[in-house]
Design an enzyme around this catalytic site. Structure first.
Site, mmCIF file in Angstrom:
data_model
loop_
_atom_site.group_PDB
_atom_site.id
_atom_site.type_symbol
_atom_site.label_atom_id
_atom_site.label_comp_id
_atom_site.label_asym_id
_atom_site.label_seq_id
_atom_site.Cartn_x
_atom_site.Cartn_y
_atom_site.Cartn_z
ATOM 1 N N HIS A 1 0.806 -1.235 0.000
ATOM 2 C CA HIS A 1 0.000 0.000 0.000
ATOM 3 C C HIS A 1 0.835 1.278 0.000
ATOM 4 O O HIS A 1 0.291 2.357 -0.270
ATOM 5 C CB HIS A 1 -0.914 0.037 1.235
ATOM 6 C CG HIS A 1 -1.974 -1.021 1.237
ATOM 7 N ND1 HIS A 1 -2.871 -1.178 0.210
ATOM 8 C CD2 HIS A 1 -2.278 -1.983 2.159
ATOM 9 C CE1 HIS A 1 -3.692 -2.196 0.499
ATOM 10 N NE2 HIS A 1 -3.352 -2.687 1.670
HETATM 11 ZN ZN LIG Z 1 -4.406 -6.712 3.194
#
Ligand SMILES: [Zn+2]
Length: 388
Positions: A129
Site C-alpha cells: 500500500h
Molecule cells: Zn491486506
C-alpha cells in the site's frame, strides 16, 4: 541450481508499528517456527538481508518522504506523509526497520537475477500500500515496487505482479500504471466494501500501459472454490498472453474467514491451493522465475503461520499435506501466547474444488465478466470465450 532462496533474519521482527497494532510480527516468528518444526526448512540456510540503501528506496519513493520517515520519531510536530495515523503510527527505528524489509525483497530479486536460484521468498515483504510520498495501510516503504523497479533494470523487461491479498494492491498499481512492462493483477474484496476503496475493474492502466493494470473485485463472503474459479477465469489467460520473464506475487492471507479486517471466506486449504497455482503459473508462463512476498494477515496464531508455512513449502517443492499434524512444541509455545484455540493440523477441511468458468452460473461470475470485459480485449483475448 541451488534450492530456492528463503530471506529471513529475526531482525525483520523489528517492523512493529506499535504494541497494539494488528500487523504484529509475531506472525512471522510463528511461521518460521512452524516451518522449521515441520522440517520444511531442513538444509536451507536463510539469507539475511541488509537494509536497502536510500537510492534503492528512492526508485519508487520521494526523497522528501524518506526524510520525513527518518525524522518522524524525533519530531515534535506532525510530519505529514500519512505518518502518525492509527494505521501508520510512528515508531522508533521506523526507517531502519522499513528499509530492512525492502532490502529483503531486493535480496530475493538479486538472487533470481543473478541466476543463483529460480525462486525466492520473503515473507516479511509485501508492503503493497505504500505510495511514492506517503505511508498507507500499515506500509511505510513499498518493497514490492522497489524490487520490481530493480528487476526492470537488471534483465527483466516484462514483469507480472500478482496480488492475492484481500486489499487492493494500490501502491504497486500506482507505481506502474503508466509502465507497459509491468502487468499488475490484484484480486481483492470489492472496493465498495473495503479499504482502500480502489481496485475497480475499470482501472486498467494509463496510455500505452492500458490493459496492464488488472483488478478482480470479489464480493464479501467469497469462499475457496469461488475464489479459485475467478482466479482461473482471469489470471492464466492474461499471463499466457503477457509472457512475463518473472512472476512476483504478494501473498497476503487476510482473505481468511477468521481475519478480523475483511470479509472474504477462504481457508488455509484455499491458501495452499493458491500457492500451488502460483507455482504452476510461474513454471508455465514465466520461465520458472518466482519471487514470492508476504503481505496482510491478521489472524496471527491460527492462520498466518499455517498459510505461510504452506507458501514456504510450495516455493521449496516440499509440499505439506493438509492432514499433517502440527508439532507439539509449536502448539505448546503458541498456546502460551494466546487464548485462542491453537490449530493441530495443517489444514481445516476447506473445499478447494471448483467448476471452471463457463460451466454455468456462480455468484462470482459477474465479477469475473466485469474484469474480462475490461482488459481481455486489450490483450487480444475474447472475454466471452471460455477457451480464453
Ligand atoms: Zn491486506
Amino acid at each position: 541450481m541451488t534450492p530456492p532462496a528463503v530471506v529471513w533474519t529475526p531482525e525483520l521482527l523489528g517492523y512493529r508499528l506499535s504494541d497494539t497494532h494488528p500487523l504484529d510480527p509475531i506472525r512471522l516468528d510463528l511461521t518460521m517456527r512452524l516451518a522449521t518444526g515441520l522440517g520444511v526448512l531442513d538444509g536451507i540456510e536463510p539469507l539475511a538481508p541488509e537494509p536497502a540503501p536510500d537510492d534503492q528506496i528512492e526508485r519508487v519513493h520521494e526523497p522528501s518522504y524518506l526524510a520525513a520517515v527518518k525524522s518522524a520519531p524525533e519530531a515534535h510536530f506532525p510530519v505529514g506523509h500519512g505518518l502518525g495515523t492509527p494505521d501508520n503510527p510512528i515508531f522508533f527505528g521506523m526507517h531502519e526497520a522499513s528499509a530492512l524489509v525492502c532490502g529483503g525483497s531486493l535480496l530475493a530479486a538479486r538472487e533470481i537475477a543473478g541466476g543463483r536460484v529460480n525462486r525466492a521468498v520473503n515473507i516479511a515483504g509485501g508492503l503493497h500500500h505504500a505510495m511514492a510520498s506517503a505511508a498507507a495501510g500499515f506500509c511505510v516503504y513499498n518493497d514490492c515496487a522497489v524490487a520490481i523497479s530493480w528487476l526492470l533494470d537488471h534483465g527483466f523487461d516484462r514483469i507480472a505482479y500478482l496480488d492475492t491479498d484481500v486489499h487492493h494492491g494500490d501502491g504497486v498499481q500506482a507505481a506502474f500504471q503508466h509502465d507497459p512492462r509491468v502487468l499488475t493483477i490484484s484480486i481483492h474484496q470489492h472496493p465498495m466494501t473495503l479499504w482502500p476503496g480502489t481496485g475497480w475493474p475499470g482501472e486498467v492502466g494509463e496510455g500505452d500501459a492500458a490493459g496492464t493494470s488488472v483488478n478482480l473485485a470479489l464480493p464479501p463472503g467469497t469462499r475457496d472454490g469461488a475464489w479459485l474459479r475467478a482466479f482461473h477465469a482471469v489470471v492464466p489467460s492474461l499471463l499466457t498472453a503477457f509472457r512475463p520473464s518473472i512472476l512476483v506475487t504478494q501473498c497476503g492471507v487476510d482473505t481468511h474467514y477468521e481475519d478480523p479486517l475483511a470479509e472474504l471466506n477462504l481457508t488455509v486449504d484455499g491458501h495452499r491451493a493458491i500457492y500451488r497455482a502460483l507455482r504452476e503459473l510461474a513454471e508455465t508462463t514465466a520461465g520458472g522465475k518466482w519471487l514470492a512476498l508476504g503481505g496482510g494477515g491478521y489472524s496471527l496464531f491460527r492462520t498466518v503461520p499455517r498459510s505461510w508455512t504452506h507458501l514456504l513449502a510450495t516455493v521449496l517443492d516440499r509440499d505439506v499435506d493438509v492432514d499433517r499434524s502440527i508439532p507439539a512444541d509449536w502448539i505448546a509455545h503458541t498456546a502460551g501466547l494466546t487464548g485462542v484455540p491453537v490449530p493441530t493440523t495443517m489444514g481445516e477441511g476447506g473445499s478447494v474444488e471448483f467448476e471452471s468458468w463457463g460451466s454455468g452460473g456462480d455468484p462470482v461470475d459477474p465479477a469475473v465478466m466485469e474484469t474480462r470485459r475490461a482488459v481481455f480485449p486489450l490483450h487480444g483475448l475474447d472475454p466471452d470465450d471460455p477457451r480464453d
